[in-house]
Design a protein around this motif. Sequence first.
Motif, PDB file in Angstrom:
ATOM      1  N   ALA A   1       0.830  -1.209   0.000  1.00 57.41           N
ATOM      2  CA  ALA A   1       0.000   0.000   0.000  1.00 57.41           C
ATOM      3  C   ALA A   1       0.860   1.254   0.000  1.00 57.41           C
ATOM      4  N   GLU A   2       1.930   1.249   0.782  1.00 64.59           N
ATOM      5  CA  GLU A   2       2.841   2.392   0.833  1.00 64.59           C
ATOM      6  C   GLU A   2       3.469   2.652  -0.543  1.00 64.59           C
ATOM      7  N   ALA A   3       3.874   1.592  -1.212  1.00 67.36           N
ATOM      8  CA  ALA A   3       4.489   1.741  -2.534  1.00 67.36           C
ATOM      9  C   ALA A   3       3.489   2.298  -3.543  1.00 67.36           C
ATOM     10  N   ILE A   4       2.268   1.785  -3.519  1.00 67.34           N
ATOM     11  CA  ILE A   4       1.258   2.267  -4.449  1.00 67.34           C
ATOM     12  C   ILE A   4       0.917   3.720  -4.151  1.00 67.34           C
ATOM     13  N   GLU A   5       0.801   4.042  -2.879  1.00 65.70           N
ATOM     14  CA  GLU A   5       0.533   5.424  -2.496  1.00 65.70           C
ATOM     15  C   GLU A   5       1.661   6.351  -2.971  1.00 65.70           C
ATOM     16  N   HIS A   6       2.895   5.908  -2.809  1.00 70.17           N
ATOM     17  CA  HIS A   6       4.040   6.698  -3.276  1.00 70.17           C
ATOM     18  C   HIS A   6       3.948   6.933  -4.785  1.00 70.17           C
ATOM     19  N   ILE A   7       3.671   5.872  -5.532  1.00 73.23           N
ATOM     20  CA  ILE A   7       3.581   5.993  -6.989  1.00 73.23           C
ATOM     21  C   ILE A   7       2.467   6.958  -7.379  1.00 73.23           C
ATOM     22  N   LEU A   8       1.306   6.811  -6.783  1.00 71.79           N
ATOM     23  CA  LEU A   8       0.177   7.699  -7.111  1.00 71.79           C
ATOM     24  C   LEU A   8       0.516   9.147  -6.775  1.00 71.79           C
ATOM     25  N   ASN A   9       1.114   9.376  -5.620  1.00 76.13           N
ATOM     26  CA  ASN A   9       1.496  10.738  -5.237  1.00 76.13           C
ATOM     27  C   ASN A   9       2.557  11.304  -6.174  1.00 76.13           C
ATOM     28  N   TYR A  10       3.521  10.482  -6.541  1.00 74.77           N
ATOM     29  CA  TYR A  10       4.607  10.912  -7.419  1.00 74.77           C
ATOM     30  C   TYR A  10       4.070  11.401  -8.762  1.00 74.77           C
ATOM     31  N   TYR A  11       3.036  10.732  -9.258  1.00 77.66           N
ATOM     32  CA  TYR A  11       2.434  11.110 -10.537  1.00 77.66           C
ATOM     33  C   TYR A  11       1.217  12.030 -10.364  1.00 77.66           C
ATOM     34  N   ASN A  12       1.030  12.546  -9.144  1.00 79.32           N
ATOM     35  CA  ASN A  12      -0.070  13.475  -8.847  1.00 79.32           C
ATOM     36  C   ASN A  12      -1.438  12.916  -9.226  1.00 79.32           C
ATOM     37  N   ILE A  13      -1.657  11.658  -8.875  1.00 74.77           N
ATOM     38  CA  ILE A  13      -2.930  11.005  -9.161  1.00 74.77           C
ATOM     39  C   ILE A  13      -3.693  10.897  -7.852  1.00 74.77           C
ATOM     40  N   GLU A  14      -4.872  11.474  -7.854  1.00 69.02           N
ATOM     41  CA  GLU A  14      -5.671  11.523  -6.631  1.00 69.02           C
ATOM     42  C   GLU A  14      -6.703  10.399  -6.610  1.00 69.02           C
ATOM     43  N   ILE A  15      -6.233   9.250  -6.152  1.00 69.95           N
ATOM     44  CA  ILE A  15      -7.105   8.099  -5.914  1.00 69.95           C
ATOM     45  C   ILE A  15      -6.806   7.637  -4.502  1.00 69.95           C
ATOM     46  N   ASP A  16      -7.853   7.524  -3.695  1.00 67.70           N
ATOM     47  CA  ASP A  16      -7.704   7.055  -2.322  1.00 67.70           C
ATOM     48  C   ASP A  16      -7.129   5.635  -2.325  1.00 67.70           C
ATOM     49  N   ILE A  17      -6.251   5.333  -1.393  1.00 66.26           N
ATOM     50  CA  ILE A  17      -5.586   4.041  -1.365  1.00 66.26           C
ATOM     51  C   ILE A  17      -6.589   2.899  -1.192  1.00 66.26           C
ATOM     52  N   GLU A  18      -7.665   3.122  -0.479  1.00 62.67           N
ATOM     53  CA  GLU A  18      -8.683   2.072  -0.333  1.00 62.67           C
ATOM     54  C   GLU A  18      -9.367   1.792  -1.661  1.00 62.67           C
ATOM     55  N   ASP A  19      -9.602   2.829  -2.448  1.00 63.62           N
ATOM     56  CA  ASP A  19     -10.161   2.642  -3.792  1.00 63.62           C
ATOM     57  C   ASP A  19      -9.125   1.989  -4.705  1.00 63.62           C
ATOM     58  N   ALA A  20      -7.886   2.426  -4.577  1.00 63.48           N
ATOM     59  CA  ALA A  20      -6.818   1.887  -5.415  1.00 63.48           C
ATOM     60  C   ALA A  20      -6.684   0.381  -5.224  1.00 63.48           C
ATOM     61  N   LEU A  21      -6.901  -0.083  -4.015  1.00 64.24           N
ATOM     62  CA  LEU A  21      -6.725  -1.510  -3.691  1.00 64.24           C
ATOM     63  C   LEU A  21      -8.055  -2.220  -3.454  1.00 64.24           C
ATOM     64  N   ARG A  22      -9.099  -1.724  -4.036  1.00 65.10           N
ATOM     65  CA  ARG A  22     -10.441  -2.256  -3.762  1.00 65.10           C
ATOM     66  C   ARG A  22     -10.611  -3.731  -4.116  1.00 65.10           C
ATOM     67  N   GLU A  23      -9.766  -4.266  -4.975  1.00 66.40           N
ATOM     68  CA  GLU A  23      -9.866  -5.672  -5.375  1.00 66.40           C
ATOM     69  C   GLU A  23      -9.019  -6.616  -4.507  1.00 66.40           C
ATOM     70  N   ARG A  24      -8.356  -6.079  -3.513  1.00 69.28           N
ATOM     71  CA  ARG A  24      -7.428  -6.913  -2.741  1.00 69.28           C
ATOM     72  C   ARG A  24      -8.162  -7.957  -1.896  1.00 69.28           C
ATOM     73  N   GLU A  25      -7.485  -9.082  -1.755  1.00 67.53           N
ATOM     74  CA  GLU A  25      -7.970 -10.177  -0.915  1.00 67.53           C
ATOM     75  C   GLU A  25      -6.982 -10.455   0.197  1.00 67.53           C
ATOM     76  N   TRP A  26      -6.088  -9.532   0.462  1.00 71.55           N
ATOM     77  CA  TRP A  26      -5.055  -9.701   1.471  1.00 71.55           C
ATOM     78  C   TRP A  26      -5.133  -8.584   2.471  1.00 71.55           C
TER      79      TRP A  26
END
Length: 107
Positions: free
Chosen positions: A82-107
């Motif tokens: 989650a931290e890595a994905i959040e970093h990537i999204l922030n780096y590219y200035n993409i505003e997607i909440d991390i819970e939405d970003a990982l909405r398909e997770r089963e872990w």
Amino acid sequence: MKKIDENYIYLESMYEDSYFPKFLVDKIKNLLEELAEYLEEEPSLEEVQEKLDELTIEINELQDEFYENDSEIETVARDSIAEAIEHILNYYNIEIDIEDALREREW
């Protein structure tokens, strides 16, 4: 077009913990790097979410391999991914909440 952040260390806490097989951490890292490369193309938010869903499903599918190697995607792994994905999204200035970003997770 913004280039990938080469100074960021993906999944550092997973690499530092011997509980996680390095070859499986590498697989997740490769998926994250593919995401970053994809974001360089400046896709729409809808396309980004679709890519995040695909990435999350691919990580879900690695769970059995983790089990087979006496490991699992648990708290440290979840936080690290989650931290890595959040970093990537922030780096590219993409505003997607991390819970939405990982909405398909089963872990």
